[in-house]
Write a protein that holds these residues in place. Structure first.
Motif, PDB file in Angstrom:
ATOM      1  N   LYS A 186      21.297  -2.385  -6.131  1.00 15.53           N
ATOM      2  CA  LYS A 186      21.042  -2.689  -4.733  1.00 15.53           C
ATOM      3  C   LYS A 186      20.126  -3.890  -4.514  1.00 15.53           C
ATOM      4  CE  LYS A 186      21.881   2.082  -3.294  1.00 15.53           C
ATOM      5  NZ  LYS A 186      21.348   3.294  -2.624  1.00 15.53           N
ATOM      6  N   MET A 187      19.400  -4.276  -5.544  1.00 17.06           N
ATOM      7  CA  MET A 187      18.565  -5.473  -5.407  1.00 17.06           C
ATOM      8  C   MET A 187      19.424  -6.716  -5.577  1.00 17.06           C
ATOM      9  SD  MET A 187      15.493  -4.428  -4.732  1.00 17.06           S
ATOM     10  CE  MET A 187      14.362  -5.736  -5.175  1.00 17.06           C
ATOM     11  N   LYS A 188      19.238  -7.689  -4.704  1.00 18.57           N
ATOM     12  CA  LYS A 188      20.074  -8.887  -4.729  1.00 18.57           C
ATOM     13  C   LYS A 188      19.626  -9.870  -5.803  1.00 18.57           C
ATOM     14  CE  LYS A 188      20.937  -8.491   0.248  1.00 18.57           C
ATOM     15  NZ  LYS A 188      20.742  -9.123   1.575  1.00 18.57           N
ATOM     16  N   GLN A 189      18.338  -9.998  -6.012  1.00 18.56           N
ATOM     17  CA  GLN A 189      17.868 -10.971  -6.994  1.00 18.56           C
ATOM     18  C   GLN A 189      18.043 -10.424  -8.409  1.00 18.56           C
ATOM     19  OE1 GLN A 189      13.466 -11.423  -7.176  1.00 18.56           O
ATOM     20  NE2 GLN A 189      13.459 -10.062  -5.380  1.00 18.56           N
ATOM     21  N   PRO A 190      18.283 -11.288  -9.377  1.00 14.72           N
ATOM     22  CA  PRO A 190      18.504 -10.821 -10.750  1.00 14.72           C
ATOM     23  C   PRO A 190      17.219 -10.272 -11.363  1.00 14.72           C
ATOM     24  CG  PRO A 190      18.431 -13.219 -10.671  1.00 14.72           C
ATOM     25  CD  PRO A 190      18.402 -12.754  -9.253  1.00 14.72           C
ATOM     26  N   LEU A 191      17.269  -9.047 -11.796  1.00 15.24           N
ATOM     27  CA  LEU A 191      16.096  -8.402 -12.376  1.00 15.24           C
ATOM     28  C   LEU A 191      16.140  -8.347 -13.897  1.00 15.24           C
ATOM     29  CD1 LEU A 191      15.627  -5.361  -9.945  1.00 15.24           C
ATOM     30  CD2 LEU A 191      14.463  -7.567  -9.912  1.00 15.24           C
ATOM     31  N   LEU A 192      17.345  -8.290 -14.455  1.00 14.71           N
ATOM     32  CA  LEU A 192      17.453  -8.086 -15.897  1.00 14.71           C
ATOM     33  C   LEU A 192      16.777  -9.164 -16.736  1.00 14.71           C
ATOM     34  CD1 LEU A 192      21.051  -6.625 -16.396  1.00 14.71           C
ATOM     35  CD2 LEU A 192      18.866  -5.492 -16.795  1.00 14.71           C
ATOM     36  N   GLU A 234       0.833  -1.199   0.000  1.00 11.91           N
ATOM     37  CA  GLU A 234       0.000   0.000   0.000  1.00 11.91           C
ATOM     38  C   GLU A 234       0.871   1.253   0.000  1.00 11.91           C
ATOM     39  OE1 GLU A 234      -3.084   0.192   2.886  1.00 11.91           O
ATOM     40  OE2 GLU A 234      -3.668  -1.904   2.629  1.00 11.91           O
ATOM     41  N   THR A 235       1.911   1.218   0.799  1.00  6.86           N
ATOM     42  CA  THR A 235       2.817   2.372   0.841  1.00  6.86           C
ATOM     43  C   THR A 235       3.512   2.559  -0.497  1.00  6.86           C
ATOM     44  OG1 THR A 235       3.222   1.854   3.161  1.00  6.86           O
ATOM     45  CG2 THR A 235       4.703   3.426   2.125  1.00  6.86           C
ATOM     46  N   PHE A 236       3.919   1.444  -1.090  1.00  8.92           N
ATOM     47  CA  PHE A 236       4.589   1.508  -2.390  1.00  8.92           C
ATOM     48  C   PHE A 236       3.660   2.108  -3.441  1.00  8.92           C
ATOM     49  CE2 PHE A 236       5.924  -0.314  -6.455  1.00  8.92           C
ATOM     50  CZ  PHE A 236       7.292  -0.036  -6.431  1.00  8.92           C
ATOM     51  N   VAL A 237       2.425   1.639  -3.469  1.00  8.87           N
ATOM     52  CA  VAL A 237       1.444   2.154  -4.437  1.00  8.87           C
ATOM     53  C   VAL A 237       1.166   3.625  -4.165  1.00  8.87           C
ATOM     54  CG1 VAL A 237      -0.940   1.949  -5.250  1.00  8.87           C
ATOM     55  CG2 VAL A 237       0.421  -0.114  -4.812  1.00  8.87           C
ATOM     56  N   PHE A 238       1.099   4.000  -2.895  1.00  6.22           N
ATOM     57  CA  PHE A 238       0.863   5.404  -2.550  1.00  6.22           C
ATOM     58  C   PHE A 238       1.941   6.298  -3.155  1.00  6.22           C
ATOM     59  CE2 PHE A 238       2.388   8.749   0.320  1.00  6.22           C
ATOM     60  CZ  PHE A 238       1.320   9.650   0.236  1.00  6.22           C
ATOM     61  N   PHE A 280      17.289   6.138 -10.367  1.00  7.02           N
ATOM     62  CA  PHE A 280      16.407   5.084  -9.862  1.00  7.02           C
ATOM     63  C   PHE A 280      16.749   3.745 -10.507  1.00  7.02           C
ATOM     64  CE2 PHE A 280      12.576   2.486  -9.975  1.00  7.02           C
ATOM     65  CZ  PHE A 280      12.189   2.527  -8.640  1.00  7.02           C
ATOM     66  N   PHE A 281      16.928   3.739 -11.813  1.00  6.69           N
ATOM     67  CA  PHE A 281      17.293   2.498 -12.501  1.00  6.69           C
ATOM     68  C   PHE A 281      18.631   1.957 -11.997  1.00  6.69           C
ATOM     69  CE2 PHE A 281      13.833   3.313 -15.217  1.00  6.69           C
ATOM     70  CZ  PHE A 281      13.671   2.273 -16.110  1.00  6.69           C
ATOM     71  N   ALA A 282      19.606   2.839 -11.852  1.00  9.45           N
ATOM     72  CA  ALA A 282      20.936   2.406 -11.414  1.00  9.45           C
ATOM     73  C   ALA A 282      20.883   1.810 -10.019  1.00  9.45           C
ATOM     74  CB  ALA A 282      21.910   3.582 -11.460  1.00  9.45           C
ATOM     75  N   ASN A 283      20.181   2.483  -9.103  1.00  8.89           N
ATOM     76  CA  ASN A 283      20.098   1.987  -7.726  1.00  8.89           C
ATOM     77  C   ASN A 283      19.275   0.707  -7.640  1.00  8.89           C
ATOM     78  OD1 ASN A 283      21.662   3.989  -6.477  1.00  8.89           O
ATOM     79  ND2 ASN A 283      19.929   5.420  -6.488  1.00  8.89           N
ATOM     80  N   LEU A 284      18.226   0.616  -8.444  1.00  7.72           N
ATOM     81  CA  LEU A 284      17.402  -0.587  -8.438  1.00  7.72           C
ATOM     82  C   LEU A 284      18.227  -1.808  -8.859  1.00  7.72           C
ATOM     83  CD1 LEU A 284      14.521  -1.843  -8.201  1.00  7.72           C
ATOM     84  CD2 LEU A 284      14.302  -1.416 -10.668  1.00  7.72           C
ATOM     85  N   MET A 292      10.202   4.487  -2.775  1.00  9.59           N
ATOM     86  CA  MET A 292       9.867   3.266  -3.508  1.00  9.59           C
ATOM     87  C   MET A 292      11.058   2.302  -3.515  1.00  9.59           C
ATOM     88  SD  MET A 292       7.790   4.893  -6.736  1.00  9.59           S
ATOM     89  CE  MET A 292       7.740   3.340  -7.627  1.00  9.59           C
ATOM     90  N   LEU A 293      12.239   2.847  -3.721  1.00 10.36           N
ATOM     91  CA  LEU A 293      13.434   2.007  -3.746  1.00 10.36           C
ATOM     92  C   LEU A 293      13.706   1.404  -2.377  1.00 10.36           C
ATOM     93  CD1 LEU A 293      15.766   1.070  -5.577  1.00 10.36           C
ATOM     94  CD2 LEU A 293      17.066   3.051  -4.797  1.00 10.36           C
ATOM     95  N   ASP A 294      13.529   2.209  -1.321  1.00  8.82           N
ATOM     96  CA  ASP A 294      13.733   1.688   0.041  1.00  8.82           C
ATOM     97  C   ASP A 294      12.742   0.566   0.367  1.00  8.82           C
ATOM     98  OD1 ASP A 294      15.844   3.341   0.554  1.00  8.82           O
ATOM     99  OD2 ASP A 294      14.658   4.885   1.570  1.00  8.82           O
ATOM    100  N   ILE A 295      11.503   0.728  -0.077  1.00 13.73           N
ATOM    101  CA  ILE A 295      10.490  -0.299   0.183  1.00 13.73           C
ATOM    102  C   ILE A 295      10.862  -1.604  -0.516  1.00 13.73           C
ATOM    103  CG2 ILE A 295       8.096  -0.941  -0.296  1.00 13.73           C
ATOM    104  CD1 ILE A 295       7.372   2.026   0.152  1.00 13.73           C
TER     105      ILE A 295
END
Length: 713
Positions: free
Chosen positions: A117-123, A24-28, A110-114, A59-62
């Protein structure tokens, strides 16, 4: 101001309100961003004056907190929301429009930090790599853009992800105008790329193209980071990516053309000593203007050129083998041939000296095998068939350089000899095969000694004298390590106390060494009169240098013993040592008439050749008892002729030994200049010193080689 106040209120409410589900916080926060564009009336308000940076950060912190709370690396609801609602696609669109001003920088961050800093592979997710790929296209579009820092930070993060998982690079090799699934992106449907229909299936390596653009940035920090990214892209192990770099990006062309541009900014005339003294490494190209003023003209430009050469060398050394080869060929075709070659053939003597010194400095700096090989092909050609004296060969530059070693200008001769000396220090078998081994491999310089009828011991039943003195190696193609520096030093009488073993072996070594020690008669020797015998120094140097040559040639496929006589005895062709050795022997024959600096360089190159382990080369240069074919000369026979010439000349010079001692002291810096003498007499006295020292140097090398052979039995 209103947006900042509202941001503070939100923070206070969040601090006092009860815990709210992360989704909910993320969507907000995401809706707060989208609502801004619905409510905003002034498009010129900078993004920093809005709440957008704050909401993006939240959003990134969440997302990070959610990932920390997940077990087993499962995808949380917030990340699922980001992927399913294609938030990154929307952010890419906002960043491309750069509205409000500065939005592009926020999106890039935002893209660079995402990704970082995210551990799981997103690409691997299509809703991640597709907007990432589109965002890559935006990088470098505008020269000196205010977003350059964020652009290079984002691109470096992508490169780091590719280094962790090289297979991911295939997601960024889309065909022009299409995505991997074959569908067009919305932006590409509105603005199709200006390419021909038949070219639309060509892969587009956008990441490399964007990095190439940023590598030309006026900000050196941006340019260096872009070059680091290019180095990583070029070194990925994926064959398809390497092929795309070569065929569908200007990567090789940009690298070589920048060498050309930087070289053309150099002064046409520079001092070789200044060129040799410069140390430059890529990424460390920083120096104050005050230092340039106190130095020589062109130093700043020379450092820039050598720094870029160092980068190209690192690229060629670390890159995928296909990229390394293409890059090296590109340097030869786009820099060496169109720029260096005309410079070497120019009419100005000062220009020839400068460009030869620059070329030597380039060769000295190169460590990449591929780049070194292309430079050797450029200079020497690819011929390895035996030369003939009546035919100068089909590689004009090689012949010109060899001829320039015997130029009317001593400066040109010295600089060209130094160029060859630098080449001989490089671990590339093309150099030795092309310059010397092509004519020695047949061993036509050797003639089998005649024996009485019925006695075949010298031919069929055992090795000849020359074969015995040629040092074998226990491993084909890999010379053994030379003996340790503790080997007993030479003495004026031959050898000191020895631990070689049997008397036969000791006599054999003494014979080889004394063949050079005894070349110069006692009435000509003067080193003992000044207390400088020099044997210890020559022996230490010989051990070290022969060890260096062994390491240098350890991968060469050289034979362990000379070619058997039966392989060449039937040939009636006259032996020709080749243009390079022919030139060196001619220079050595004129030792007594040449300036001191020229003689030092000639003897240095010959001594360098004698340190190599190739059996024919070692036999031809170091075996004084070698039975030579008719009208054939060797190093030892040439030195004998020089000594005979010197004996005849000194009979016409009064007080020869006293004058030589005086010149020796002056050269050693322990005495003032001798009384005035003619140029020819000065050359003769200095040449007598060079001759004595050269024979001691050869004796030390022969000693090392002989002990190697004995210990290898």
């Amino acid at each position: 101001m209103f947006h900042k106040i509202r941001s503070f209120i939100h923070e206070a409410v969040e601090a006092l309100a009860p815990d709210v589900p992360l989704q909910e916080t993320f969507v907000f926060h995401w809706k707060a961003i989208t609502n801004y564009f619905i409510e905003a009336t002034d498009e010129k308000v900078p993004v920093q004056s809005t709440n957008i940076p704050y909401h993006l950060e939240q959003m990134l912190d969440i997302l990070r907190h959610e990932e920390d709370d997940q077990n087993g690396g499962a995808t949380g609801p917030c990340l699922e929301y980001l992927l399913q609602h294609k938030i990154l696609d929307t952010l890419h669109t906002l960043g491309r429009a750069d509205c409000p001003p500065g939005m592009k920088q926020q999106v890039l961050l935002f893209f660079a930090n995402l990704l970082a800093k995210m551990k799981q592979p997103l690409l691997p997710h299509v809703n991640v790599y597709r907007p990432v790929h589109r965002l890559i296209r935006l990088c470098g579009e505008v020269k000196a853009a205010p977003s350059e820092n964020e652009e290079i930070q984002f691109l470096c993060v992508v490169c780091a992800k590719l280094r962790q998982d090289p297979y991911l690079v295939n997601f960024f090799l889309e065909s022009l105008g299409t995505s991997p699934s074959g569908t067009h992106s919305p932006s590409e449907e509105l603005h199709p790329p200006p390419v021909k229909a038949q070219a639309r299936d060509k892969p587009d390596y956008t990441l490399v193209n964007s990095l190439l653009t940023l590598s030309k940035s006026e900000d050196s920090r941006i340019a260096v980071k872009a070059c680091e990214g290019l180095l990583l892209c070029a070194s990925l192990p994926e064959d398809h990516a390497a092929t795309v770099i070569i065929l569908y990006t200007p990567f090789c062309e940009v690298m070589a053309d920048r060498l050309k541009v930087l070289f053309e900014h150099l002064p046409q005339n520079m001092e070789p000593i200044d060129i040799s003294a410069i140390a430059a490494k890529w990424g460390l190209d920083h120096q104050s203007d005050d230092e340039d003023v106190l130095s020589f003209p062109g130093k700043r430009q020379l450092i820039s050129f050598l720094s870029w050469l160092d980068y190209v060398d690192q690229l060629s050394k670390e890159a995928h083998k296909l990229v390394a080869k293409a890059l090296a060929v590109g340097v030869r075709e786009r820099f060496l041939q169109p720029v260096i070659e005309p410079g070497l053939f120019q009419q100005s003597e000062l220009g020839v000296i400068t460009i030869t010194a620059l070329l030597r400095r380039c060769i000295q700096a190169v460590t990449s095998p591929q780049l070194l090989q292309e430079m050797c092909i450029f200079l020497l050609g690819e011929g390895i068939t035996p030369e003939v004296p009546t035919h100068v060969g089909d590689h004009k530059l090689r012949q010109t350089l060899i001829q320039r070693c015997d130029h009317l200008s001593d400066e040109i001769s010295i600089e060209t000899l130094k160029l060859f000396e630098t080449l001989l220090n490089k671990p590339c078998d093309v150099i030795l095969n092309n310059l010397v081994l092509r004519n020695l491999k047949s061993r036509k310089y050797y003639t089998a000694p005649s024996v009485p009828n019925g006695d075949t011991s010298a031919t069929s039943n055992g090795p000849s004298v020359a074969d015995k003195l040629a040092p074998p190696s226990p491993h084909t193609g890999i010379p053994p390590s030379p003996t340790s520096p503790s080997t007993p030093p030479l003495t004026p009488d031959g050898l000191g106390s020895s631990q070689i073993g049997e008397n036969v072996e000791r006599d054999e070594v003494e014979q080889v060494v004394n063949s050079f020690i005894s070349l110069v008669p006692d009435e000509i020797k003067t080193s003992a009169l000044t207390g400088d015998t020099g044997y210890d120094t020559y022996l230490r140097d010989a051990h070290r240098q022969c060890n260096q040559r062994a390491i240098q040639t350890s991968t060469f496929e050289w034979p362990s013993t000379p070619v058997p006589p039966s392989d060449f005895q039937e040939s009636r062709e006259v032996f020709y040592e080749g243009a390079f050795l022919n030139m060196l022997f001619k220079k050595l024959q004129r030792l007594l008439d040449q300036p001191y600096d020229v003689n030092l360089q000639v003897t240095s190159v010959i001594a360098q050749l004698s340190q190599f382990k190739h059996p024919q080369l070692q036999e031809f240069l170091l075996n004084a008892s070698l039975p030579l074919a008719p009208d054939c000369r060797s190093l030892h026979s040439t030195l004998q002729n020089v000594v005979q010439d010197l004996k005849g000349r000194i009979q016409r010079l009064p007080n020869f030994q006293r004058n030589v001692v005086s010149v020796r002291r002056q050269l050693m810096g322990i005495a003032t200049s001798p009384e005035h003498k003619s140029l020819s007499e000065s050359n003769l006295l200095e040449a007598a010193i060079v001759l004595e020292e050269f024979c001691k140097e050869l004796a030390a090398i022969a000693f090392v080689k002989a002990t190697e052979r004995v210990q290898g039995r």
